[in-house]
Design an enzyme around this catalytic site. Structure first.
Site, mmCIF file in Angstrom:
data_model
loop_
_atom_site.group_PDB
_atom_site.id
_atom_site.type_symbol
_atom_site.label_atom_id
_atom_site.label_comp_id
_atom_site.label_asym_id
_atom_site.label_seq_id
_atom_site.Cartn_x
_atom_site.Cartn_y
_atom_site.Cartn_z
ATOM 1 C CB CYS A 70 -56.751 59.462 -16.225
ATOM 2 S SG CYS A 70 -57.373 58.084 -17.218
ATOM 3 N N GLY A 71 -58.414 58.664 -14.020
ATOM 4 C CA GLY A 71 -59.392 57.963 -13.186
ATOM 5 C C GLY A 71 -59.552 56.503 -13.553
ATOM 6 N N GLY A 75 -59.186 56.807 -20.950
ATOM 7 C CA GLY A 75 -59.013 58.013 -21.751
ATOM 8 C C GLY A 75 -57.561 58.230 -22.138
ATOM 9 C CG HIS A 103 -48.046 37.818 -26.417
ATOM 10 N ND1 HIS A 103 -49.118 37.001 -26.142
ATOM 11 C CD2 HIS A 103 -46.941 37.117 -26.062
ATOM 12 C CE1 HIS A 103 -48.668 35.847 -25.646
ATOM 13 N NE2 HIS A 103 -47.359 35.901 -25.583
ATOM 14 N NE ARG A 114 -62.032 59.381 -10.036
ATOM 15 C CZ ARG A 114 -62.319 60.330 -10.914
ATOM 16 N NH1 ARG A 114 -62.772 60.019 -12.113
ATOM 17 N NH2 ARG A 114 -62.154 61.593 -10.600
ATOM 18 N NE ARG A 137 -47.474 33.160 -31.504
ATOM 19 C CZ ARG A 137 -46.878 32.785 -30.389
ATOM 20 N NH1 ARG A 137 -45.603 32.415 -30.413
ATOM 21 N NH2 ARG A 137 -47.531 32.773 -29.243
ATOM 22 N NE ARG A 141 -50.150 36.812 -34.471
ATOM 23 C CZ ARG A 141 -49.997 35.735 -33.749
ATOM 24 N NH1 ARG A 141 -49.618 35.833 -32.491
ATOM 25 N NH2 ARG A 141 -50.223 34.560 -34.267
#
Length: 150
Positions: A70-71, A75, A103, A114, A137, A141
């Site tokens: 997108c730009g 978003g 990771h 953009r 590890r 997470r």
């Protein structure tokens, strides 16, 4: 693009269309199979519609990775990350691409047409697709992001 052929879902809004076309061409030339969810026209559209389609394809296992444009990329990233098991990241460099895979086991690469030029986006996407998740590890997470039901 160098990596084993993959199935990749790709989508973008009107602002991302030119960069999406460049990335699509490179992915196809590298032998990857593409699920193109659009847009393929310059008329204004709503980015979440395309982010959700790409994220659903990855979430359901129909695609190994996703690419969204997108730009700004922001978003698309926000909308895609609303899906369980999706770890979408905005990429501006090969370092971000490598670390997001190593990771974070990122599975959707987002680009801002953009903000990021085609050469940088192509390089970052190549590294993203070629880099393996390190596990260890980092898996602990990742498990904390989307905990499984007890």
């Amino acid at each position: 693009m160098t990596s084993a052929p993959l199935i990749i879902a790709i989508g973008g809004d009107h602002a991302g269309l030119p960069l999406k076309a460049i990335l699509q061409e490179a992915l196809a030339a590298a032998g990857h199979s593409l699920i193109d969810v659009g847009t393929n026209a310059s008329a204004s559209v709503d980015y979440p519609d395309y982010a959700h389609q790409v994220a659903t394809a990855v979430e359901q296992g129909r695609a190994r990775f996703g690419v969204l444009v997108c730009g700004s990329g922001i978003g698309m990233q926000i909308a895609a990350n609303r899906h369980a098991g999706i770890r979408a990241t905005v990429l501006h460099s090969t370092t971000e691409a490598r670390l997001s895979r190593q990771h974070n086991d990122a599975n959707i690469a987002c680009f801002g047409a953009r903000l990021t030029g085609p050469e940088v986006a192509l390089d970052a996407l190549q590294v993203f697709l070629a880099t393996a998740f390190e596990g260890g590890r980092h898996q602990r997470r990742i498990d904390k992001i989307n905990p499984t039901a007890a």
